[in-house]
Motif scaffolding. Sequence first.
Motif, short mmCIF file in Angstrom:
data_model
loop_
_atom_site.label_atom_id
_atom_site.label_comp_id
_atom_site.label_asym_id
_atom_site.label_seq_id
_atom_site.Cartn_x
_atom_site.Cartn_y
_atom_site.Cartn_z
N MET A 146 25.55 21.27 23.57
CA MET A 146 26.29 20.84 22.40
C MET A 146 25.76 19.48 21.96
N PRO A 147 25.49 19.31 20.67
CA PRO A 147 25.01 18.01 20.20
C PRO A 147 26.00 16.91 20.57
N LYS A 164 38.64 15.32 16.34
CA LYS A 164 38.68 16.77 16.51
C LYS A 164 37.75 17.43 15.49
N SER A 165 37.66 16.86 14.32
CA SER A 165 36.76 17.39 13.29
C SER A 165 35.31 17.36 13.78
N ALA A 166 34.91 16.27 14.42
CA ALA A 166 33.54 16.17 14.94
C ALA A 166 33.30 17.21 16.04
N GLN A 194 30.54 20.26 15.97
CA GLN A 194 29.60 20.49 17.07
C GLN A 194 29.70 21.93 17.56
N GLY A 195 30.92 22.44 17.65
CA GLY A 195 31.12 23.81 18.09
C GLY A 195 30.51 24.82 17.12
N ARG A 214 23.14 29.50 19.03
CA ARG A 214 23.12 30.64 19.94
C ARG A 214 22.75 31.93 19.21
N HIS A 215 23.30 32.11 18.01
CA HIS A 215 22.97 33.31 17.25
C HIS A 215 21.51 33.32 16.83
#
Length: 109
Positions: A29-30, A67-69, A73-74, A81-82
């Motif tokens: 994750m970045p 939480k936005s950051a 990242q998610g 991954r895709h």
Amino acid sequence: MARKLARLLDRRVLPHLAAGWRAYSQCRMPSRPPASLGGESLAPNLRVPEELDRQLEQLAAEEHTSKSALLLQGAELVLQRHRRGRDISAGLDFVMSHDAELLKRLEDA
């Protein structure tokens, strides 16, 4: 015949799959969200279950971020991954089509 095919797959297919798997497994994750969103900003409403919201809140506090950051990242991680999965499939398809004649000869041997 089966041994020949197994050796061929070991030499031709597995290195491509192993390289793709290494890339996929090293996906991290970045540490920060992207610096720029290309000049455009979206403010979508996102409904998050309460338990997930609590976990995000806790992680955001631990990481000293928002939480936005974390959600950005998610999203980037899912896209990475895709892309890697498509790259691995494309590599396997290439090997199978490029060596189709050889695989057929080994199968018939």
